[in-house]
Write a protein that holds these residues in place. Structure first.
Motif, PDB file in Angstrom:
ATOM      1  N   LEU A   1      55.796  64.679   2.230  1.00 34.64           N
ATOM      2  CA  LEU A   1      57.137  64.594   1.654  1.00 34.64           C
ATOM      3  C   LEU A   1      58.239  64.744   2.696  1.00 34.64           C
ATOM      4  O   LEU A   1      59.358  64.279   2.484  1.00 34.64           O
ATOM      5  CB  LEU A   1      57.302  65.633   0.546  1.00 34.64           C
ATOM      6  CG  LEU A   1      56.373  65.474  -0.661  1.00 34.64           C
ATOM      7  CD1 LEU A   1      56.736  66.467  -1.751  1.00 34.64           C
ATOM      8  CD2 LEU A   1      56.396  64.050  -1.206  1.00 34.64           C
ATOM      9  N   SER A   2      57.921  65.349   3.828  1.00 31.80           N
ATOM     10  CA  SER A   2      58.927  65.478   4.888  1.00 31.80           C
ATOM     11  C   SER A   2      59.220  64.141   5.552  1.00 31.80           C
ATOM     12  O   SER A   2      60.201  64.015   6.292  1.00 31.80           O
ATOM     13  CB  SER A   2      58.466  66.485   5.944  1.00 31.80           C
ATOM     14  OG  SER A   2      57.374  65.971   6.701  1.00 31.80           O
ATOM     15  N   THR A   3      58.380  63.120   5.269  1.00 30.11           N
ATOM     16  CA  THR A   3      58.596  61.799   5.856  1.00 30.11           C
ATOM     17  C   THR A   3      59.286  60.847   4.882  1.00 30.11           C
ATOM     18  O   THR A   3      59.343  59.643   5.128  1.00 30.11           O
ATOM     19  CB  THR A   3      57.256  61.164   6.299  1.00 30.11           C
ATOM     20  OG1 THR A   3      56.498  60.769   5.139  1.00 30.11           O
ATOM     21  CG2 THR A   3      56.440  62.136   7.135  1.00 30.11           C
ATOM     22  N   ILE A   4      59.808  61.390   3.767  1.00 25.73           N
ATOM     23  CA  ILE A   4      60.468  60.565   2.748  1.00 25.73           C
ATOM     24  C   ILE A   4      61.879  61.083   2.525  1.00 25.73           C
ATOM     25  O   ILE A   4      62.091  62.288   2.361  1.00 25.73           O
ATOM     26  CB  ILE A   4      59.705  60.607   1.410  1.00 25.73           C
ATOM     27  CG1 ILE A   4      58.267  60.129   1.600  1.00 25.73           C
ATOM     28  CG2 ILE A   4      60.409  59.743   0.354  1.00 25.73           C
ATOM     29  CD1 ILE A   4      57.392  60.370   0.400  1.00 25.73           C
ATOM     30  N   SER A   5      62.837  60.171   2.507  1.00 23.19           N
ATOM     31  CA  SER A   5      64.222  60.547   2.235  1.00 23.19           C
ATOM     32  C   SER A   5      64.923  59.378   1.565  1.00 23.19           C
ATOM     33  O   SER A   5      64.786  58.225   2.003  1.00 23.19           O
ATOM     34  CB  SER A   5      64.948  60.919   3.542  1.00 23.19           C
ATOM     35  OG  SER A   5      66.291  61.238   3.298  1.00 23.19           O
ATOM     36  N   GLY A   6      65.660  59.660   0.493  1.00 20.29           N
ATOM     37  CA  GLY A   6      66.384  58.609  -0.209  1.00 20.29           C
ATOM     38  C   GLY A   6      65.486  57.528  -0.767  1.00 20.29           C
ATOM     39  O   GLY A   6      65.904  56.364  -0.871  1.00 20.29           O
ATOM     40  N   GLY A   7      64.268  57.896  -1.109  1.00 24.82           N
ATOM     41  CA  GLY A   7      63.336  56.920  -1.662  1.00 24.82           C
ATOM     42  C   GLY A   7      62.685  56.032  -0.629  1.00 24.82           C
ATOM     43  O   GLY A   7      61.885  55.160  -0.973  1.00 24.82           O
ATOM     44  N   GLU A   8      62.983  56.254   0.626  1.00 21.02           N
ATOM     45  CA  GLU A   8      62.430  55.432   1.706  1.00 21.02           C
ATOM     46  C   GLU A   8      61.534  56.284   2.598  1.00 21.02           C
ATOM     47  O   GLU A   8      61.777  57.471   2.814  1.00 21.02           O
ATOM     48  CB  GLU A   8      63.558  54.838   2.559  1.00 21.02           C
ATOM     49  CG  GLU A   8      64.526  53.953   1.800  1.00 21.02           C
ATOM     50  CD  GLU A   8      63.896  52.662   1.333  1.00 21.02           C
ATOM     51  OE1 GLU A   8      62.947  52.191   2.015  1.00 21.02           O
ATOM     52  OE2 GLU A   8      64.322  52.123   0.294  1.00 21.02           O
ATOM     53  N   GLY A   9      60.477  55.649   3.110  1.00 19.62           N
ATOM     54  CA  GLY A   9      59.602  56.341   4.031  1.00 19.62           C
ATOM     55  C   GLY A   9      60.117  56.224   5.457  1.00 19.62           C
ATOM     56  O   GLY A   9      60.566  55.160   5.881  1.00 19.62           O
ATOM     57  N   ASN A  10      60.056  57.324   6.192  1.00 16.62           N
ATOM     58  CA  ASN A  10      60.429  57.337   7.609  1.00 16.62           C
ATOM     59  C   ASN A  10      59.181  56.996   8.407  1.00 16.62           C
ATOM     60  O   ASN A  10      58.294  57.836   8.594  1.00 16.62           O
ATOM     61  CB  ASN A  10      60.975  58.719   7.985  1.00 16.62           C
ATOM     62  CG  ASN A  10      61.443  58.783   9.429  1.00 16.62           C
ATOM     63  OD1 ASN A  10      60.820  58.224  10.329  1.00 16.62           O
ATOM     64  ND2 ASN A  10      62.549  59.483   9.648  1.00 16.62           N
ATOM     65  N   ARG A  11      59.132  55.777   8.893  1.00 15.16           N
ATOM     66  CA  ARG A  11      57.935  55.283   9.555  1.00 15.16           C
ATOM     67  C   ARG A  11      57.607  56.101  10.798  1.00 15.16           C
ATOM     68  O   ARG A  11      56.441  56.463  11.038  1.00 15.16           O
ATOM     69  CB  ARG A  11      58.138  53.811   9.910  1.00 15.16           C
ATOM     70  CG  ARG A  11      56.885  53.082  10.377  1.00 15.16           C
ATOM     71  CD  ARG A  11      56.783  53.053  11.886  1.00 15.16           C
ATOM     72  NE  ARG A  11      55.601  52.305  12.313  1.00 15.16           N
ATOM     73  CZ  ARG A  11      55.019  52.461  13.489  1.00 15.16           C
ATOM     74  NH1 ARG A  11      55.496  53.334  14.366  1.00 15.16           N
ATOM     75  NH2 ARG A  11      53.936  51.762  13.803  1.00 15.16           N
ATOM     76  N   ALA A  12      58.606  56.400  11.603  1.00 12.95           N
ATOM     77  CA  ALA A  12      58.373  57.149  12.847  1.00 12.95           C
ATOM     78  C   ALA A  12      57.826  58.542  12.554  1.00 12.95           C
ATOM     79  O   ALA A  12      56.917  59.027  13.240  1.00 12.95           O
ATOM     80  CB  ALA A  12      59.660  57.245  13.652  1.00 12.95           C
ATOM     81  N   ALA A  13      58.355  59.180  11.515  1.00 14.46           N
ATOM     82  CA  ALA A  13      57.908  60.537  11.184  1.00 14.46           C
ATOM     83  C   ALA A  13      56.458  60.542  10.726  1.00 14.46           C
ATOM     84  O   ALA A  13      55.668  61.408  11.121  1.00 14.46           O
ATOM     85  CB  ALA A  13      58.810  61.122  10.104  1.00 14.46           C
ATOM     86  N   LEU A  14      56.080  59.571   9.896  1.00 14.94           N
ATOM     87  CA  LEU A  14      54.704  59.534   9.421  1.00 14.94           C
ATOM     88  C   LEU A  14      53.753  59.132  10.541  1.00 14.94           C
ATOM     89  O   LEU A  14      52.636  59.658  10.639  1.00 14.94           O
ATOM     90  CB  LEU A  14      54.567  58.583   8.230  1.00 14.94           C
ATOM     91  CG  LEU A  14      53.185  58.551   7.553  1.00 14.94           C
ATOM     92  CD1 LEU A  14      52.742  59.956   7.137  1.00 14.94           C
ATOM     93  CD2 LEU A  14      53.184  57.617   6.353  1.00 14.94           C
ATOM     94  N   ALA A  15      54.189  58.212  11.390  1.00 14.85           N
ATOM     95  CA  ALA A  15      53.350  57.808  12.529  1.00 14.85           C
ATOM     96  C   ALA A  15      53.053  59.003  13.426  1.00 14.85           C
ATOM     97  O   ALA A  15      51.923  59.181  13.893  1.00 14.85           O
ATOM     98  CB  ALA A  15      54.029  56.695  13.311  1.00 14.85           C
ATOM     99  N   ALA A  16      54.064  59.827  13.663  1.00 10.82           N
ATOM    100  CA  ALA A  16      53.866  61.016  14.499  1.00 10.82           C
ATOM    101  C   ALA A  16      52.912  61.999  13.826  1.00 10.82           C
ATOM    102  O   ALA A  16      52.026  62.572  14.477  1.00 10.82           O
ATOM    103  CB  ALA A  16      55.210  61.680  14.777  1.00 10.82           C
ATOM    104  N   ALA A  17      53.076  62.179  12.521  1.00 12.49           N
ATOM    105  CA  ALA A  17      52.228  63.121  11.798  1.00 12.49           C
ATOM    106  C   ALA A  17      50.781  62.645  11.723  1.00 12.49           C
ATOM    107  O   ALA A  17      49.848  63.458  11.693  1.00 12.49           O
ATOM    108  CB  ALA A  17      52.781  63.338  10.393  1.00 12.49           C
TER     109      ALA A  17
END
Length: 350
Positions: A184-200
């Protein structure tokens, strides 16, 4: 292997005799589930196979055909990947509880759990929350097991008790537990943060440069989460992240997640359900984005069904689910492959 005799066709008497117990189990499960839906006041519907659009999900592929009109003109049609569009039009028309054993079609799919033509059991409840559909799934699966007399489902060394109280697990909880990822920390405003999930996900799955947030999500789900689900009992995996909402509505209390769930047994996905989206503009936006991505990836895109989008705006609040009927019969009959439980397997294979 060289020298092996080819397998006899499914219609050879000896092979059919081997398959017949599985087919009898299929008939028993069909009857039991029709009985369940009748008890619940559902109407069985039959919707059309040929559609203007087969569905608008990025990774689903549908066979295409043409129809010829009386004047000789031709029009493209698709074999449906699901009866969902048609069933929701019936909800808009005023039906409140409907179900269908629907023949559906998907290209690029074949294996122990996949066929290009198979049966989807879908049902919808108008005015009901999606946890009511979750409860239906638990009963439907238990009724299938009762119909065949099987006590335990098994597949590829995994087992599940279809009568035990199911495990309830959020997608975020599953990612944390099985992959060590704070999804859930990689999601904001209904959009996925690609860089954040890739890092995780680094070091956990292979991440390609052109992978989207959804691609990385799917890799983690398939490699780390799904194999752990439905072990010993059913698992209901719910609160899918909003970028994966598909045709589900986003939860008002937490817009990072949607009212979407899936049911697993022995690591096998059996059902995919939604608290249904009734915002036509939001649905159009999601479909358009999915078809843009489909065009980028596969060089094709399917048209939008404008009639469906109009019906979405007229739909009542509802919840529904699609359950892979052949997979359920496979587990309930003790079969090891999905083609063992269908009356006529694919024509080009033996």
């Amino acid at each position: 292997m060289a020298g092996d005799k080819p397998m006899s066709p499914f219609w050879s008497p000896s092979r059919h005799l081997d398959r017949r117990p599985f087919l009898q189990a299929r008939a028993a499960v069909t009857g039991a589930l029709r009985g369940f839906f009748a008890e619940q006041g559902f109407v069985e519907v039959e919707t059309s196979v040929l559609q203007v659009s087969p569905g608008n999900e990025t990774h689903l592929h549908a066979p295409r055909t043409e129809i010829m009109r009386p004047d000789g003109s031709r029009a493209s049609r698709y074999l449906r990947t699901s009866p969902e569009f048609a069933c929701k039009k019936l909800l808009a028309a005023g039906e409140t509880r409907i179900f269908e054993f629907a023949r559906v079609f998907r290209d690029r799919e074949r294996g122990d759990l996949h066929l290009p033509e198979f049966t989807m059991l879908e049902w919808y409840r108008a005015g009901a929350p999606y946890d009511a559909i979750m409860a239906d799934c638990v009963v439907v699966i238990a009724r299938a097991a009762q119909a065949t007399g099987i006590g335990t489902f098994s597949f590829r060394g995994r087992t599940a008790d279809p009568f035990a109280e199911p495990e309830l697990l959020t997608v975020a909880g599953a990612f944390e537990h099985f992959a060590g990822i704070d999804l859930l920390s990689t999601i904001s405003g209904g959009e996925g943060n690609r860089a954040a999930l890739a890092a995780a996900a680094a070091g956990k799955v292979r991440v390609a440069e052109d992978d989207t947030w959804s691609d990385i999500f799917s890799k983690v789900l398939v490699e780390h989460v799904e194999p752990q689900l439905g072990q010993g009992r059913l698992t209901i995996l719910f609160e899918y992240p909003s970028p994966e909402a598909a045709l589900a509505r986003v939860k008002t209390v937490d817009p990072r997640v949607a009212e979407r769930f899936e049911v697993y047994a022995c690591g096998v996905e059996l059902a995919n359900g939604f608290g249904e989206l009734t915002d036509a503009e939001e649905q159009r936006k999601r479909f358009t984005e999915s078809m843009t991505e489909k065009q980028r990836r596969y060089g094709e895109a399917y048209p939008l069904d404008e009639d469906f989008l109009t019906a979405v705006a007229a739909m009542p609040e509802a919840s529904g689910v699609a359950l892979g009927f052949d997979r359920l019969v496979m587990l309930a009959s003790g079969a090891t492959r999905i083609d063992q439980v269908v009356w006529t397997p694919p024509a080009d294979e033996r």
